[in-house]
Write a protein that holds these residues in place. Structure first.
Motif, PDB file in Angstrom:
ATOM      1  N   SER A 163      10.403  -8.728  29.112  1.00 40.91           N
ATOM      2  CA  SER A 163      11.100  -9.118  30.328  1.00 40.91           C
ATOM      3  C   SER A 163      12.291  -9.980  29.970  1.00 40.91           C
ATOM      4  O   SER A 163      12.198 -10.863  29.118  1.00 40.91           O
ATOM      5  N   SER A 164      13.416  -9.727  30.608  1.00 38.24           N
ATOM      6  CA  SER A 164      14.616 -10.524  30.364  1.00 38.24           C
ATOM      7  C   SER A 164      14.776 -11.646  31.358  1.00 38.24           C
ATOM      8  O   SER A 164      15.758 -12.380  31.338  1.00 38.24           O
ATOM      9  N   PRO A 205      12.698  -6.060  39.534  1.00 41.20           N
ATOM     10  CA  PRO A 205      13.755  -6.994  39.144  1.00 41.20           C
ATOM     11  C   PRO A 205      13.505  -8.444  39.512  1.00 41.20           C
ATOM     12  O   PRO A 205      14.276  -9.313  39.107  1.00 41.20           O
ATOM     13  N   ASP A 206      12.434  -8.734  40.267  1.00 38.58           N
ATOM     14  CA  ASP A 206      12.075 -10.129  40.510  1.00 38.58           C
ATOM     15  C   ASP A 206      10.849 -10.550  39.701  1.00 38.58           C
ATOM     16  O   ASP A 206      10.322 -11.645  39.882  1.00 38.58           O
ATOM     17  N   GLU A 227      18.908 -10.434  36.026  1.00 37.64           N
ATOM     18  CA  GLU A 227      20.077  -9.689  35.550  1.00 37.64           C
ATOM     19  C   GLU A 227      19.727  -8.422  34.776  1.00 37.64           C
ATOM     20  O   GLU A 227      20.597  -7.577  34.536  1.00 37.64           O
ATOM     21  N   GLY A 228      18.450  -8.245  34.383  1.00 31.88           N
ATOM     22  CA  GLY A 228      18.106  -7.143  33.494  1.00 31.88           C
ATOM     23  C   GLY A 228      18.488  -5.767  34.006  1.00 31.88           C
ATOM     24  O   GLY A 228      19.074  -4.956  33.283  1.00 31.88           O
ATOM     25  N   ALA A 229      18.153  -5.454  35.253  1.00 32.30           N
ATOM     26  CA  ALA A 229      18.435  -4.123  35.795  1.00 32.30           C
ATOM     27  C   ALA A 229      19.937  -3.858  35.855  1.00 32.30           C
ATOM     28  O   ALA A 229      20.403  -2.755  35.541  1.00 32.30           O
ATOM     29  N   ALA A 249      31.824  -4.337  35.908  1.00 31.48           N
ATOM     30  CA  ALA A 249      31.391  -4.860  37.209  1.00 31.48           C
ATOM     31  C   ALA A 249      30.830  -6.268  37.045  1.00 31.48           C
ATOM     32  O   ALA A 249      30.234  -6.603  36.009  1.00 31.48           O
ATOM     33  N   ASP A 250      31.015  -7.104  38.047  1.00 32.09           N
ATOM     34  CA  ASP A 250      30.541  -8.476  37.999  1.00 32.09           C
ATOM     35  C   ASP A 250      29.028  -8.507  38.216  1.00 32.09           C
ATOM     36  O   ASP A 250      28.523  -8.046  39.253  1.00 32.09           O
ATOM     37  N   THR A 251      28.306  -9.062  37.247  1.00 31.16           N
ATOM     38  CA  THR A 251      26.847  -9.053  37.281  1.00 31.16           C
ATOM     39  C   THR A 251      26.307  -9.831  38.476  1.00 31.16           C
ATOM     40  O   THR A 251      25.396  -9.364  39.178  1.00 31.16           O
ATOM     41  N   ALA A 252      26.848 -11.023  38.730  1.00 30.79           N
ATOM     42  CA  ALA A 252      26.341 -11.851  39.826  1.00 30.79           C
ATOM     43  C   ALA A 252      26.521 -11.161  41.174  1.00 30.79           C
ATOM     44  O   ALA A 252      25.630 -11.199  42.035  1.00 30.79           O
TER      45      ALA A 252
END
Length: 225
Positions: free
Chosen positions: A100-101, A134-135, A146-148, A201-204
């Motif tokens: 898991s990241s 993702p949570d 952020e992993g996905a 693309a911006d990750t946030a």
């Protein structure tokens, strides 16, 4: 070692839990919304990322038709609890990539997350499907790590956000209030349209947008019931 984390106990519980899920999911009357774009991706083949919230792990095998879709792997944490989940979903046809990241407070966790990321990226590039909560593994609830997004940016694979619900269902007393289906109930699967992320693309921004959309389709699935 806690008794419930003993390897023999976890293997036994995973066998029982997977059998229970197989019964429940196979006897549920499923309603599927916006399935056509998913069918097209199944026919096209190639890597694809599937995201659903951690609370819906028990329902997730229902959304992926193993007879028609890409072969799938699930991203499961290295935690002791993750071992139980990995064994259970493997019995349902969803072998795990462990790591898991989203939790990097210890070196072994960070190392495990990096290796899982590399394995997941290789799997996507080989044309496989990768299922991610993702949570997970410890939240916050319905907050996307952020992993996905990073996997989507690196692989170019389309992302499928899926909302899942069933009734009746048990609500487990865990951090995510996980849902466990009961036999002969009703279920809903609601797909968002496929998403692709560019490398720059911006990750946030994507994390916030995708989290909102995933929660939206989850609420839509609940409303169907």
């Amino acid at each position: 070692m806690r008794p419930l984390r003993h390897p023999w106990v976890q293997a036994s519980l995973a066998w029982l839990f997977s059998g229970w899920l197989r019964l429940c999911l196979s006897t549920t009357r499923w309603q599927r919304d916006n399935q056509a774009p998913v069918d097209a991706l199944w026919q096209e083949g190639g890597g694809v990322i599937i995201c659903f919230w951690h609370s819906r792990i028990s329902l997730s095998p229902a959304c992926w038709d193993l007879r028609r879709a890409q072969e799938v792997r699930g991203m499961v944490s290295l935690s002791p609890d993750g071992e139980f989940i990995a064994q259970a979903v493997d019995r349902l046809g969803f072998p795990a990539i462990r790591g898991s990241s989203s939790k990097k407070s210890a070196p072994d966790k960070a190392k495990g997350g990096a290796e899982a990321f590399r394995q997941g990226l290789r799997w996507l590039r080989a044309g496989g499907a990768l299922a991610i909560t993702p949570d997970g593994p410890r939240g916050p609830v319905e907050t996307m790590a952020e992993g996905a997004v990073m996997l989507a940016r690196a692989s170019g694979a389309p992302v499928l956000l899926v909302g899942l619900a069933s009734a009746p269902a048990l609500t487990v007393d865990t951090w995510d209030r996980g849902k466990v289906p009961l036999p002969f109930g009703r279920g809903a699967i609601v797909w968002a349209d496929p998403i692709r992320a560019t490398r720059n693309a911006d990750t946030a921004t994507l994390r916030a947008e995708w989290a909102a959309r995933l929660s939206e389709v989850t609420r839509q699935a609940e409303a169907r019931l």
